[in-house]
Design an enzyme around this catalytic site. Structure first.
Site, mmCIF file in Angstrom:
data_model
loop_
_atom_site.group_PDB
_atom_site.id
_atom_site.type_symbol
_atom_site.label_atom_id
_atom_site.label_comp_id
_atom_site.label_asym_id
_atom_site.label_seq_id
_atom_site.Cartn_x
_atom_site.Cartn_y
_atom_site.Cartn_z
ATOM 1 N N CYS A 47 -1.190 -6.236 -8.860
ATOM 2 C CA CYS A 47 -0.141 -5.469 -8.193
ATOM 3 C C CYS A 47 1.184 -5.745 -8.896
ATOM 4 O O CYS A 47 1.561 -6.900 -9.092
ATOM 5 C CB CYS A 47 -0.063 -5.872 -6.727
ATOM 6 S SG CYS A 47 1.269 -5.052 -5.821
ATOM 7 N N CYS A 50 3.634 -7.785 -6.315
ATOM 8 C CA CYS A 50 3.422 -9.167 -5.853
ATOM 9 C C CYS A 50 2.458 -9.973 -6.708
ATOM 10 O O CYS A 50 2.182 -11.128 -6.402
ATOM 11 C CB CYS A 50 2.945 -9.171 -4.410
ATOM 12 S SG CYS A 50 1.250 -8.568 -4.205
ATOM 13 N N CYS A 96 -1.861 -2.495 -1.171
ATOM 14 C CA CYS A 96 -2.034 -3.911 -1.469
ATOM 15 C C CYS A 96 -1.994 -4.681 -0.149
ATOM 16 O O CYS A 96 -1.062 -4.508 0.642
ATOM 17 C CB CYS A 96 -0.931 -4.389 -2.405
ATOM 18 S SG CYS A 96 -0.970 -6.165 -2.737
ATOM 19 N N CYS A 99 1.342 -7.250 -0.162
ATOM 20 C CA CYS A 99 2.742 -6.808 -0.044
ATOM 21 C C CYS A 99 2.899 -5.402 0.531
ATOM 22 O O CYS A 99 4.009 -4.908 0.634
ATOM 23 C CB CYS A 99 3.433 -6.896 -1.400
ATOM 24 S SG CYS A 99 2.873 -5.651 -2.588
ATOM 25 N N CYS A 119 -8.551 5.725 -7.069
ATOM 26 C CA CYS A 119 -7.654 6.469 -7.955
ATOM 27 C C CYS A 119 -6.261 5.849 -7.790
ATOM 28 O O CYS A 119 -5.601 6.043 -6.774
ATOM 29 C CB CYS A 119 -7.683 7.927 -7.518
ATOM 30 S SG CYS A 119 -6.860 9.063 -8.606
#
Length: 131
Positions: A47, A50, A96, A99, A119
């Site tokens: 990510c 984070c 995510c 975060c 996707c």
């Protein structure tokens, strides 16, 4: 996984305008435009907000959709799946778990063994190359 919480000002300072628009405001990058769409390098996609590990390059495939596609996350616990009723359709949004960044969507039309297509917007990802 320990959750990451930041103020809007902190996210704006950390992210580019495009990363902020997609990750924090739920936008979408233009298809076929992302840095990782054609990427074949081995590693782990994290990510961008984070640094949580999200997807392995081993689960990446070319779906022809215009965005990086994966058939499975590193761990289901690293993602949150929410119902998205925007744009006059029902989809499953991928966020995510650490975060709450918007990452993209998951569809039930991927390859085996999962039959899923995650996707994901390139701007939401940071590839940590291996080897």
């Amino acid at each position: 996984m320990v959750e990451v919480e930041k103020s809007d000002a902190e996210w704006r300072a950390q992210l580019t305008d495009e990363q902020y628009a997609v990750c924090r405001q739920g936008g979408t990058e233009q298809p076929f435009s992302g840095a990782y769409y054609h990427c074949k390098e081995p590693g782990t996609y994290h990510c961008v907000c984070c640094d949580a590990p999200l997807f392995s390059s081993r689960a990446k495939y070319d779906s022809g959709s215009g965005w990086p596609s994966f058939w499975a996350p590193i761990s289901d616990d690293h993602l949150r799946i929410l119902e998205d009723r925007s744009l006059g359709m029902v989809r499953e949004e991928v966020r995510c778990a650490r975060c709450d960044a918007h990452l993209g969507h998951v569809f039930p039309d991927g390859p085996m063994p999962t039959g899923l297509r995650y996707c994901i917007n390139s701007v939401c990802l940071d590839l940590k190359r291996s080897g």
